[in-house]
Design a protein around this motif. Structure first.
Motif, PDB file in Angstrom:
ATOM      1  N   SER A  16       0.831  -1.204   0.000  1.00 42.26           N
ATOM      2  CA  SER A  16       0.000   0.000   0.000  1.00 42.26           C
ATOM      3  C   SER A  16       0.863   1.250   0.000  1.00 42.26           C
ATOM      4  O   SER A  16       1.900   1.298   0.669  1.00 42.26           O
ATOM      5  CB  SER A  16      -0.913   0.030   1.229  1.00 42.26           C
ATOM      6  OG  SER A  16      -1.848  -1.033   1.204  1.00 42.26           O
ATOM      7  N   TYR A  27       0.616   7.651  -8.272  1.00 40.66           N
ATOM      8  CA  TYR A  27       0.481   6.490  -9.149  1.00 40.66           C
ATOM      9  C   TYR A  27       1.837   5.977  -9.628  1.00 40.66           C
ATOM     10  O   TYR A  27       1.987   4.776  -9.908  1.00 40.66           O
ATOM     11  CB  TYR A  27      -0.447   6.805 -10.322  1.00 40.66           C
ATOM     12  CG  TYR A  27      -1.901   6.700  -9.912  1.00 40.66           C
ATOM     13  CD1 TYR A  27      -2.458   5.466  -9.563  1.00 40.66           C
ATOM     14  CD2 TYR A  27      -2.711   7.827  -9.827  1.00 40.66           C
ATOM     15  CE1 TYR A  27      -3.774   5.359  -9.151  1.00 40.66           C
ATOM     16  CE2 TYR A  27      -4.042   7.726  -9.413  1.00 40.66           C
ATOM     17  CZ  TYR A  27      -4.560   6.489  -9.082  1.00 40.66           C
ATOM     18  OH  TYR A  27      -5.861   6.374  -8.662  1.00 40.66           O
ATOM     19  N   VAL A  34       2.731   3.679  -6.833  1.00 42.49           N
ATOM     20  CA  VAL A  34       1.958   2.425  -6.925  1.00 42.49           C
ATOM     21  C   VAL A  34       2.594   1.494  -7.961  1.00 42.49           C
ATOM     22  O   VAL A  34       2.754   0.290  -7.719  1.00 42.49           O
ATOM     23  CB  VAL A  34       0.491   2.711  -7.278  1.00 42.49           C
ATOM     24  CG1 VAL A  34      -0.245   1.415  -7.598  1.00 42.49           C
ATOM     25  CG2 VAL A  34      -0.203   3.426  -6.132  1.00 42.49           C
ATOM     26  N   ALA A  92       4.215  -2.231  -7.329  1.00 43.03           N
ATOM     27  CA  ALA A  92       3.811  -3.430  -8.066  1.00 43.03           C
ATOM     28  C   ALA A  92       5.009  -4.106  -8.730  1.00 43.03           C
ATOM     29  O   ALA A  92       5.062  -5.336  -8.831  1.00 43.03           O
ATOM     30  CB  ALA A  92       2.765  -3.066  -9.119  1.00 43.03           C
ATOM     31  N   ILE A 122      -1.787  -5.257  -4.319  1.00 44.14           N
ATOM     32  CA  ILE A 122      -1.786  -3.828  -4.045  1.00 44.14           C
ATOM     33  C   ILE A 122      -3.070  -3.465  -3.299  1.00 44.14           C
ATOM     34  O   ILE A 122      -4.167  -3.807  -3.728  1.00 44.14           O
ATOM     35  CB  ILE A 122      -1.678  -3.009  -5.344  1.00 44.14           C
ATOM     36  CG1 ILE A 122      -0.349  -3.318  -6.061  1.00 44.14           C
ATOM     37  CG2 ILE A 122      -1.790  -1.513  -5.046  1.00 44.14           C
ATOM     38  CD1 ILE A 122       0.894  -2.946  -5.276  1.00 44.14           C
ATOM     39  N   ILE A 173      -5.922   0.725  -4.270  1.00 44.22           N
ATOM     40  CA  ILE A 173      -5.036   1.246  -5.311  1.00 44.22           C
ATOM     41  C   ILE A 173      -5.291   2.712  -5.653  1.00 44.22           C
ATOM     42  O   ILE A 173      -4.380   3.413  -6.086  1.00 44.22           O
ATOM     43  CB  ILE A 173      -5.109   0.356  -6.572  1.00 44.22           C
ATOM     44  CG1 ILE A 173      -3.962   0.667  -7.540  1.00 44.22           C
ATOM     45  CG2 ILE A 173      -6.474   0.469  -7.239  1.00 44.22           C
ATOM     46  CD1 ILE A 173      -3.806  -0.371  -8.643  1.00 44.22           C
ATOM     47  N   ASP A 174      -6.513   3.208  -5.446  1.00 48.67           N
ATOM     48  CA  ASP A 174      -6.775   4.625  -5.741  1.00 48.67           C
ATOM     49  C   ASP A 174      -7.151   5.403  -4.475  1.00 48.67           C
ATOM     50  O   ASP A 174      -7.936   6.348  -4.527  1.00 48.67           O
ATOM     51  CB  ASP A 174      -7.855   4.779  -6.812  1.00 48.67           C
ATOM     52  CG  ASP A 174      -9.217   4.222  -6.401  1.00 48.67           C
ATOM     53  OD1 ASP A 174      -9.290   3.517  -5.367  1.00 48.67           O
ATOM     54  OD2 ASP A 174     -10.216   4.487  -7.100  1.00 48.67           O
ATOM     55  N   GLU A 203      -4.137   5.934 -13.821  1.00 51.41           N
ATOM     56  CA  GLU A 203      -4.753   4.772 -13.186  1.00 51.41           C
ATOM     57  C   GLU A 203      -4.498   3.506 -13.995  1.00 51.41           C
ATOM     58  O   GLU A 203      -4.131   2.463 -13.444  1.00 51.41           O
ATOM     59  CB  GLU A 203      -6.261   5.001 -13.047  1.00 51.41           C
ATOM     60  CG  GLU A 203      -6.626   6.148 -12.120  1.00 51.41           C
ATOM     61  CD  GLU A 203      -8.103   6.480 -12.156  1.00 51.41           C
ATOM     62  OE1 GLU A 203      -8.558   7.219 -11.260  1.00 51.41           O
ATOM     63  OE2 GLU A 203      -8.814   6.017 -13.080  1.00 51.41           O
ATOM     64  N   ALA A 240      -0.933   2.169 -13.800  1.00 49.26           N
ATOM     65  CA  ALA A 240      -0.691   1.432 -12.558  1.00 49.26           C
ATOM     66  C   ALA A 240      -1.257   0.016 -12.655  1.00 49.26           C
ATOM     67  O   ALA A 240      -0.599  -0.964 -12.283  1.00 49.26           O
ATOM     68  CB  ALA A 240      -1.298   2.172 -11.372  1.00 49.26           C
ATOM     69  N   VAL A 298       0.658  -3.715 -12.530  1.00 45.94           N
ATOM     70  CA  VAL A 298       0.239  -4.850 -11.700  1.00 45.94           C
ATOM     71  C   VAL A 298       0.134  -6.105 -12.565  1.00 45.94           C
ATOM     72  O   VAL A 298       0.630  -7.181 -12.198  1.00 45.94           O
ATOM     73  CB  VAL A 298      -1.107  -4.554 -11.004  1.00 45.94           C
ATOM     74  CG1 VAL A 298      -1.634  -5.807 -10.306  1.00 45.94           C
ATOM     75  CG2 VAL A 298      -0.958  -3.427  -9.996  1.00 45.94           C
ATOM     76  N   ILE A 304      -4.896  -7.106  -6.998  1.00 46.06           N
ATOM     77  CA  ILE A 304      -5.346  -5.924  -6.262  1.00 46.06           C
ATOM     78  C   ILE A 304      -6.456  -6.348  -5.306  1.00 46.06           C
ATOM     79  O   ILE A 304      -6.939  -7.482  -5.363  1.00 46.06           O
ATOM     80  CB  ILE A 304      -5.863  -4.808  -7.196  1.00 46.06           C
ATOM     81  CG1 ILE A 304      -7.119  -5.261  -7.962  1.00 46.06           C
ATOM     82  CG2 ILE A 304      -4.777  -4.354  -8.154  1.00 46.06           C
ATOM     83  CD1 ILE A 304      -7.824  -4.137  -8.709  1.00 46.06           C
TER      84      ILE A 304
END
Length: 268
Positions: free
Chosen positions: A112, A143, A146, A150, A158, A161-162, A179, A182, A186, A193
């Motif tokens: 996270s 992002y 993130v 990943a 994750i 994620i947002d 977004e 990211a 992943v 996620i």
């Protein structure tokens, strides 16, 4: 299959309730699997500068793990417990984070992003940090972090994620590309996620991730697990019925579960 893989308890400082209270509550509401996943101690912030109730002290980490395994044995046959950790991703601290993770036999580790530097974007006491920053630049930095989480190989999935949207600070521009980048990272690194239902009780008023991101994750074939992010025993499982309904509406029929850092997909 009823699961809840994202929970916290009193050791992290900003949650309440003992681990065993969560286990008993999980049995009460009919969970098949319960993930215990408290926050890792912070490595990059001087404990002397911690805000009150900010993080688990380092010397509590082994006690946390020991108690988790004691409860796993005690309640065997009544509920399957998974021993986890929510591990902050901090750019530049990957080796130290990796060493902490490697020191214990986790079932899973959530990756996270809460911090951009020493600023915790998820802490309601630190929202003034937005005042001096360009919002779109913050979203880009978030992002980017993130995606690095990943790609790091440190985590099993994750988390939220947002979560950058938590307090309603909008970027002022379309961030769909950020977004999706990211999510694509992943996918590229065979990650997963979570659908974190706790967003429904925040100013964002929607789960993490949004329906659009969840639909994109489904298109990409990214495995998804589910969690309430409960910080109180009575909130265990909160909004997970709504979360399961949204998963099915998006065409997702299986959930990711974890044991010994191995992922297994189960019908729900």
């Amino acid at each position: 299959m009823r699961i809840d893989y994202h929970t916290h308890h009193e050791r992290c400082g900003h949650a309440v309730g003992k681990l065993e209270e969560y286990v008993r509550r999980g049995i009460e509401i009919g969970l098949d699997e319960l993930g215990l996943s408290d926050h890792m101690p912070l490595l990059h912030v001087d404990p002397a500068t911690y805000l009150p109730e900010m993080a688990m002290p380092m010397d509590e980490l082994p006690r946390y793990v020991e108690e988790c395994f004691e409860l796993k044995a005690k309640y065997k046959g009544r509920i399957d417990l998974r021993v986890g950790l929510e591990g902050d991703y901090i750019e530049g601290w990957e080796d130290r984070i990796g060493a902490m993770i490697a020191g214990y036999p986790w079932d899973y580790v959530i990756g996270s992003v809460h911090f951009l530097g020493e600023w915790d974007i998820t802490d309601f006491r630190q929202t003034q940090g937005w005042e001096s920053r360009d919002r779109l630049a913050v979203y880009k930095q978030y992002y980017g972090a993130v995606s690095k989480a990943a790609a790091s190989g440190l985590y099993d999935y994750i988390g939220h994620i947002d979560v950058i949207k938590r307090f309603g600070f909008q970027p002022g521009a379309d961030v769909t590309d950020l977004e999706d980048a990211a999510l694509e990272t992943v996918k590229r690194y065979n990650g997963a996620i979570e659908l974190n239902a706790s967003g429904l009780r925040t100013p964002a008023a929607e789960m993490f991730p949004s329906r659009r991101m969840l639909e994109r994750a489904c298109e990409l074939g990214i495995p998804v697990t589910i969690g309430s992010d409960a910080h109180q025993p009575e909130r265990l499982g909160q909004y997970l019925d709504e979360a399961r309904a949204m998963l099915k509406e998006c065409g997702i029929t299986q959930l990711a579960t974890f044991e010994g850092r191995k992922r297994k997909m189960v019908d729900f």
